[in-house]
Design a protein around this motif. Structure first.
Motif, PDB file in Angstrom:
ATOM      1  N   ALA A  62      35.453  37.099  27.382  1.00 36.01           N
ATOM      2  CA  ALA A  62      34.038  36.972  27.735  1.00 36.01           C
ATOM      3  C   ALA A  62      33.860  35.792  28.681  1.00 36.01           C
ATOM      4  O   ALA A  62      34.398  34.716  28.458  1.00 36.01           O
ATOM      5  CB  ALA A  62      33.190  36.768  26.478  1.00 36.01           C
ATOM      6  N   GLY A  63      33.087  36.025  29.749  1.00 39.25           N
ATOM      7  CA  GLY A  63      32.827  34.960  30.710  1.00 39.25           C
ATOM      8  C   GLY A  63      34.014  34.618  31.592  1.00 39.25           C
ATOM      9  O   GLY A  63      33.976  33.627  32.318  1.00 39.25           O
ATOM     10  N   ASP A  64      35.062  35.424  31.532  1.00 38.77           N
ATOM     11  CA  ASP A  64      36.258  35.197  32.354  1.00 38.77           C
ATOM     12  C   ASP A  64      36.078  35.929  33.681  1.00 38.77           C
ATOM     13  O   ASP A  64      36.037  37.158  33.725  1.00 38.77           O
ATOM     14  CB  ASP A  64      37.497  35.710  31.624  1.00 38.77           C
ATOM     15  N   ARG A  65      35.988  35.174  34.773  1.00 38.88           N
ATOM     16  CA  ARG A  65      35.746  35.785  36.082  1.00 38.88           C
ATOM     17  C   ARG A  65      36.905  36.667  36.528  1.00 38.88           C
ATOM     18  O   ARG A  65      36.736  37.516  37.400  1.00 38.88           O
ATOM     19  CB  ARG A  65      35.509  34.690  37.122  1.00 38.88           C
ATOM     20  N   LEU A  66      38.079  36.473  35.940  1.00 37.72           N
ATOM     21  CA  LEU A  66      39.238  37.282  36.322  1.00 37.72           C
ATOM     22  C   LEU A  66      39.314  38.600  35.564  1.00 37.72           C
ATOM     23  O   LEU A  66      40.061  39.498  35.953  1.00 37.72           O
ATOM     24  CB  LEU A  66      40.529  36.484  36.091  1.00 37.72           C
ATOM     25  N   TRP A  67      38.558  38.726  34.467  1.00 35.52           N
ATOM     26  CA  TRP A  67      38.581  39.974  33.687  1.00 35.52           C
ATOM     27  C   TRP A  67      37.568  40.950  34.294  1.00 35.52           C
ATOM     28  O   TRP A  67      36.377  40.850  34.077  1.00 35.52           O
ATOM     29  CB  TRP A  67      38.250  39.702  32.224  1.00 35.52           C
ATOM     30  N   GLN A  68      38.087  41.911  35.059  1.00 30.94           N
ATOM     31  CA  GLN A  68      37.230  42.849  35.786  1.00 30.94           C
ATOM     32  C   GLN A  68      37.622  44.298  35.506  1.00 30.94           C
ATOM     33  O   GLN A  68      37.399  45.176  36.334  1.00 30.94           O
ATOM     34  CB  GLN A  68      37.344  42.570  37.299  1.00 30.94           C
ATOM     35  N   VAL A 225      35.210  39.674  49.692  1.00 25.67           N
ATOM     36  CA  VAL A 225      36.047  40.490  50.570  1.00 25.67           C
ATOM     37  C   VAL A 225      37.466  39.941  50.529  1.00 25.67           C
ATOM     38  O   VAL A 225      37.724  38.823  50.998  1.00 25.67           O
ATOM     39  CB  VAL A 225      35.503  40.480  52.018  1.00 25.67           C
ATOM     40  N   GLN A 226      38.380  40.702  49.950  1.00 24.72           N
ATOM     41  CA  GLN A 226      39.768  40.266  49.884  1.00 24.72           C
ATOM     42  C   GLN A 226      40.378  40.257  51.280  1.00 24.72           C
ATOM     43  O   GLN A 226      40.058  41.103  52.123  1.00 24.72           O
ATOM     44  CB  GLN A 226      40.566  41.184  48.964  1.00 24.72           C
ATOM     45  N   ILE A 227      41.277  39.319  51.525  1.00 25.02           N
ATOM     46  CA  ILE A 227      41.840  39.170  52.866  1.00 25.02           C
ATOM     47  C   ILE A 227      42.673  40.379  53.282  1.00 25.02           C
ATOM     48  O   ILE A 227      42.892  40.593  54.476  1.00 25.02           O
ATOM     49  CB  ILE A 227      42.690  37.889  52.968  1.00 25.02           C
ATOM     50  N   ARG A 248      39.949  31.717  50.227  1.00 26.69           N
ATOM     51  CA  ARG A 248      39.941  30.919  49.007  1.00 26.69           C
ATOM     52  C   ARG A 248      40.281  31.812  47.818  1.00 26.69           C
ATOM     53  O   ARG A 248      39.890  32.985  47.780  1.00 26.69           O
ATOM     54  CB  ARG A 248      38.564  30.274  48.802  1.00 26.69           C
ATOM     55  N   TYR A 249      41.006  31.244  46.849  1.00 34.98           N
ATOM     56  CA  TYR A 249      41.360  32.013  45.660  1.00 34.98           C
ATOM     57  C   TYR A 249      40.155  32.086  44.728  1.00 34.98           C
ATOM     58  O   TYR A 249      39.620  31.062  44.282  1.00 34.98           O
ATOM     59  CB  TYR A 249      42.527  31.361  44.923  1.00 34.98           C
ATOM     60  N   GLN A 250      39.691  33.295  44.438  1.00 38.49           N
ATOM     61  CA  GLN A 250      38.597  33.500  43.495  1.00 38.49           C
ATOM     62  C   GLN A 250      38.652  34.941  42.999  1.00 38.49           C
ATOM     63  O   GLN A 250      39.102  35.839  43.696  1.00 38.49           O
ATOM     64  CB  GLN A 250      37.242  33.212  44.149  1.00 38.49           C
TER      65      GLN A 250
END
Length: 422
Positions: A62-68, A225-227, A248-250
């Motif tokens: 929960a609240g993990d920006r990487l969990w998509q 937008v991924q590179i 930037r890594y996000q």
């Protein structure tokens, strides 16, 4: 002849063992510079393992920006617990190889049926290693297995095909597109009904067993937008024209940040919606189905959604290789040149990541040209796939065409009386 038929699967088995041994060796030497200095395997050992710890406590991150990812990804990431005598990374890789083997066996069995071809199994066995060790360190092989098995099952059981597609869609959404080409009528009704029932049942089980099953929806909207995407390629060249943005890594990927990035992301979303509209129009106007049409339609759909996406990660090529392999099991497929383009794009993807990823991050001319070639190949493949699918399904089968009346088929002959007078 029977000995020759048995020799081909043996050759495929030998090729699978040799290539997978090479992929394992590459994974074991992941710290080499050209192999990413450990970046490829780090996702399993750190990110997946961290999520495994959260999932083991009965909750989705929960609240993990990487969990998509949809809730079905949870059981896949928990699956290494089935091999408790191994470390998490080793168990994950072992299960990925099992899924890879299942795909290979399914394609081989399908290719040995009358009127089928082993080209699909050959493409999968020799095409996947083009991605080096990346497939072993991501769970996209498992997702692809659901889509491949779904498509191959449709000809025998529409319900099984629908169920498998639904299970795959709950792990990563795209396997739902495997059903877009099901023949009209009973097959479509049974496949989609089974898909809905299976999805609802699994969602209910996951919602009861875990907390926060739908938190992933909050993280999707913030992605940029991924590179490596098509939009990212445009922005990469824009940096050479003075655009002030940077990478930037996000959200688990290298993305561009700066002016107009949101506009490019919106344009990508609009293109995805347009692609979906084109696919619906194709389905409405399609008149002729062959045994390969469901396969061809699935490949065209996933290609269109991949090309228009804001993210085109290297592991996405696993999906396309699997679907192209299914197409090549049928001698009626229209997608042979598309499969060749996908293989070429896969080879370029390996040069991009991990070998020269730094060039892409900094948008050097080399990095920009590599992305132009890779994404250009994918864009051409998507367009060609759709055109060939559309043309093949618009043609009516020869048996369905009305026969010309006998008089129209015979050459005109003058009456005897007129011939004698001349």
């Amino acid at each position: 002849m029977s000995a020759l038929r048995n020799l081909r699967p043996l050759a495929l088995a030998a090729a699978w063992l040799a290539t997978r041994a090479l992929m394992l060796w590459l994974l074991a030497h992941d710290d080499l510079r050209l192999l990413g200095r450990g970046g490829v395997s780090r996702e399993v050992g750190h990110l997946y393992f961290r999520w495994y710890g959260v999932l083991s406590q009965g909750a989705f991150p929960a609240g993990d920006r990487l969990w998509q990812y949809p809730p079905g990804a949870g059981p896949v990431l928990l699956a290494p617990a089935l091999l408790p005598w191994l470390t998490y990374v080793t168990a994950f890789v072992a299960l990925t190889l099992v899924a890879d083997l299942v795909i290979t066996v399914a394609l081989t069995r399908a290719g040995r049926r009358p009127g089928r071809s082993l080209r699909g199994a050959l493409l999968w066995v020799l095409g996947l290693p083009l991605l080096l060790h990346i497939p072993l360190a991501r769970y996209d092989v498992e997702v692809t297995a659901f889509a491949v098995l779904s498509l191959l099952a449709l000809s025998r059981s529409a319900r099984a095909g629908g169920t498998l597609a639904a299970l795959g869609a709950l792990v990563k959404v795209w396997p739902a597109l495997a059903l877009i080409g099901t023949p009209r009528g009973r097959t479509t009704r049974e496949a989609w009904t089974s898909a809905v029932v299976a999805a609802a049942a699994l969602l209910a089980v996951l919602a009861a067993a875990f907390s926060n099953p739908f938190d992933f929806l909050r993280q999707q909207g913030g992605r940029g937008v991924q590179i490596e995407s098509l939009g990212g390629t445009v922005l990469g060249f824009a940096r050479h024209a003075g655009w002030p943005g940077r990478a930037r890594y996000q959200y688990g990927a290298m993305e561009f940040v700066g002016p107009y990035v949101s506009s490019v992301a919106a344009a990508s979303l609009a293109l995805t919606v347009a692609a979906f509209g084109v696919l619906l129009l194709w389905r409405v106007r399609a008149r002729h189905w062959t045994a390969a049409t469901p396969y061809d339609a699935a490949l065209a759909a996933v290609l269109l959604f991949t090309v228009t996406s804001r993210v085109i990660s290297p592991q996405y090529m696993v999906w396309l290789l699997g679907l192209a392999a299914v197409c090549l099991t049928s001698r009626h497929t229209t997608q042979r040149p598309v499969a060749a383009l996908i293989v070429a794009a896969t080879a370029v993807s390996t040069v991009v990541y991990p070998a020269m990823y730094g060039e892409v991050i900094h948008s050097t001319w080399t990095g920009c040209l590599l992305m132009l070639v890779r994404n250009g190949l994918l864009a051409i493949a998507a367009g060609l796939s759709l055109v060939r699918l559309w043309r093949s399904s618009a043609r009516r089968a020869a048996a369905d065409r009305p026969l010309s009346p006998p008089a129209a088929r015979r050459p005109h002959r003058m009456p005897t009386l007129l011939r004698t007078r001349q």
